[in-house]
Design an enzyme around this catalytic site. Structure first.
Site, short mmCIF file in Angstrom:
data_model
loop_
_atom_site.label_atom_id
_atom_site.label_comp_id
_atom_site.label_asym_id
_atom_site.label_seq_id
_atom_site.Cartn_x
_atom_site.Cartn_y
_atom_site.Cartn_z
CG ASP A 128 -1.73 1.18 1.45
OD1 ASP A 128 -2.37 1.60 0.47
OD2 ASP A 128 -1.75 1.72 2.57
CG ASP B 123 -2.13 7.34 0.18
OD1 ASP B 123 -1.93 8.56 0.13
OD2 ASP B 123 -2.38 6.65 -0.83
#
Length: 295
Positions: free
Chosen positions: A85, A87
């Site tokens: 991922d 963010d």
């Protein structure tokens, strides 16, 4: 045989000889130990089969020390595929929240982001709702946000580049936006990036996102697709994330790691990083400190 990799909090060296000896004596089944990087990281090997119990025993013996514990089978620890991922994982911010700051809506948008990451609201409608609030923002602000507001998570570049140098494939798989994952993924060193596309007209955001939205299912699909393309066993895969939309990907990975994660994500993942930087994922694979590419 299981291995528990112990990694000190970022910037600290906590694994003294005394502490390692204490752990070896206190943990049932402990068979051997080995240093990976001075007092920063070490392995504790145990002749047991219950990974959760071994982790719990070690955490009890650590008594709150700022040391992360990653437990897995010794035989499958080195990984050939890494999905991450972006963010609040590979970077320290939520890019959509930083975009919202330009129209004075950061607090409103970040509240929706937080609920989505906790799994309290579905990711896709929450993303559409937040993107709608960005209507009218100039696309030219993206470069400024990356330059002025985005910080890379410590250890992330070393993690990606070391894995690639050792034949691993790395993919940034984000529910965020291509205008961020493209340049940030390249800076960190990922082989590829996948994310959502913000729609714009005349250099201004329309408040819409291209369909279909890359969310929880798409992250899972990316892992399965890349694993098949590379001809890898499930155990050879590694994934990391912090939010509810990462859960399926983390669950499918050979080692799924929650990073500074929401409680539900931390509880469901194979391992969690609460203190260490991202080089912990290299130590977990058995890399020594002198094997890590830090430049």
């Amino acid at each position: 045989m299981l291995v528990a990799t112990l990694v000190s909090a970022h910037g600290q060296a906590l694994l003294t000889d005394g502490l390692l000896a204490q752990l070896s004596a206190a943990v049932p089944g402990a068979a051997d130990r080995a240093r990976l990087d001075g007092e920063i990281a070490a392995d504790l090997f145990a002749d047991v089969t219950d990974a959760r119990k071994l982790e719990a025993d070690i955490r009890d013996a650590l008594d709150g020390a700022a040391i992360d514990v990653i437990v897995q089978p010794v035989a499958a620890r080195r990984k050939a595929l890494f999905l991450a991922d972006m963010d609040s994982t590979m970077i320290g911010q939520e890019c959509i929240d930083e975009l919202a700051a330009y129209v004075g809506l950061k607090d409103k948008v970040s509240g929706i982001t937080e609920r989505a990451m906790r799994g309290e609201v579905a990711f896709e409608p929450a993303l559409r709702e937040r993107v709608a609030l960005l209507k009218g923002i100039s696309t030219s602000v993206v470069d400024e946000i990356i330059r002025e507001r985005i910080t890379l998570t410590p250890g992330g570049t070393a993690l990606v580049r070391t894995m690639r140098a050792n034949g691993g494939y790395t993919a940034l798989v984000s529910g965020g936006f291509t205008v961020f994952t493209g340049p940030l993924g390249a800076t960190i060193g990922f082989d590829e990036d996948r994310s959502n596309r913000l729609l714009a007209a005349g250099g201004v955001l329309t408040g819409e996102v291209a369909e279909p939205i890359l969310g929880k299912q798409a992250k899972l699909d990316a892992l399965i697709e890349l694993r098949a393309r590379l001809g890898l066993a499930p155990a050879a895969t590694l994934a990391i994330g912090d939010g509810a939309n990462d859960l399926a990907m983390l669950g499918e990975a050979g080692l799924g790691v929650a990073f500074r994660a929401k409680p539900a994500v931390a509880a469901a993942a194979d391992a969690r990083l609460d203190h260490a930087d991202l080089t912990a994922l290299l130590y977990a694979q058995g890399y020594r400190g002198d094997e890590i590419i830090r430049a």
